[in-house]
Design a protein around this motif. Structure first.
Motif, PDB file in Angstrom:
ATOM      1  N   GLY A   3      -1.167   6.181  -6.419  1.00 37.35           N
ATOM      2  CA  GLY A   3      -1.015   4.640  -6.515  1.00 37.35           C
ATOM      3  C   GLY A   3      -0.255   4.204  -7.438  1.00 37.35           C
ATOM      4  N   SER A  48       6.581   4.399   2.819  1.00 35.05           N
ATOM      5  CA  SER A  48       5.202   4.730   2.670  1.00 35.05           C
ATOM      6  C   SER A  48       3.934   4.237   3.129  1.00 35.05           C
ATOM      7  CB  SER A  48       5.085   4.308   0.983  1.00 35.05           C
ATOM      8  OG  SER A  48       4.758   2.960   0.770  1.00 35.05           O
ATOM      9  N   ALA A  62      -5.828   4.315  -5.293  1.00 33.76           N
ATOM     10  CA  ALA A  62      -5.937   5.794  -5.356  1.00 33.76           C
ATOM     11  C   ALA A  62      -6.848   6.404  -6.192  1.00 33.76           C
ATOM     12  CB  ALA A  62      -4.346   6.252  -5.718  1.00 33.76           C
ATOM     13  N   GLU A 107       1.937   8.577  -4.180  1.00 36.94           N
ATOM     14  CA  GLU A 107       0.914   9.545  -4.612  1.00 36.94           C
ATOM     15  C   GLU A 107       0.386   8.854  -5.903  1.00 36.94           C
ATOM     16  OE1 GLU A 107      -0.854  11.903  -2.459  1.00 36.94           O
ATOM     17  OE2 GLU A 107       0.472  11.237  -1.129  1.00 36.94           O
ATOM     18  N   ARG A 116      -3.593   7.783  -2.302  1.00 33.84           N
ATOM     19  CA  ARG A 116      -2.643   6.671  -2.338  1.00 33.84           C
ATOM     20  C   ARG A 116      -3.685   5.157  -2.343  1.00 33.84           C
ATOM     21  NH1 ARG A 116       1.842   6.214   1.714  1.00 33.84           N
ATOM     22  NH2 ARG A 116       0.375   6.608   3.343  1.00 33.84           N
ATOM     23  N   ASP A 117      -3.053   4.195  -2.780  1.00 30.01           N
ATOM     24  CA  ASP A 117      -3.805   3.100  -2.650  1.00 30.01           C
ATOM     25  C   ASP A 117      -3.946   2.694  -1.092  1.00 30.01           C
ATOM     26  OD1 ASP A 117      -3.559   2.516  -5.426  1.00 30.01           O
ATOM     27  OD2 ASP A 117      -1.666   1.515  -5.223  1.00 30.01           O
TER      28      ASP A 117
END
Length: 110
Positions: free
Chosen positions: A108, A32, A83, A106, A51-52
């Motif tokens: 976070g 990821s 995120a 997705e 995302r984060d």
């Protein structure tokens, strides 16, 4: 762009960024994790990401806005963005460059 690299020299990243003609360039992925280098041109027009995200400031200084919080940043600082959060760099110097690390699912991590 999956890669088996374990080192990304800053000079190589900056050359790839310059040659791309873009404000950011993807450099490495693994699972990821996505690693980019980012150098906005006068204005940071980012939108929230799915995302984060972590920034590690390479050079330059300025102000970072996360939602309604503003903080000053300088080289070596680490900035976290969950995120979906509104965020941007403002009042940054011409030499501002930052590593960008996206990770996790997705929406976070919980």
């Amino acid at each position: 762009m999956a890669s088996k690299k374990f080192k990304i020299p800053l000079g190589d990243a900056l050359n790839k960024l310059k040659n791309s003609g873009n404000e950011f360039v993807e450099l490495f992925t693994h699972g990821s994790l996505l690693v980019e280098i980012y150098k906005p041109n006068e204005v940071d027009n980012q939108k929230p990401h799915s995302r984060d995200e972590v920034y590690v400031v390479v050079s330059g200084s300025g102000e970072f806005i996360l939602e309604d919080e503003r903080t000053v940043f300088s080289p070596g600082d680490v900035l976290f963005v969950p995120a979906g959060a509104e965020h941007r760099f403002e009042n940054f110097t011409d030499n501002f460059v930052t590593w960008v690390f996206f990770y996790g699912p997705e929406g976070g991590e919980k």
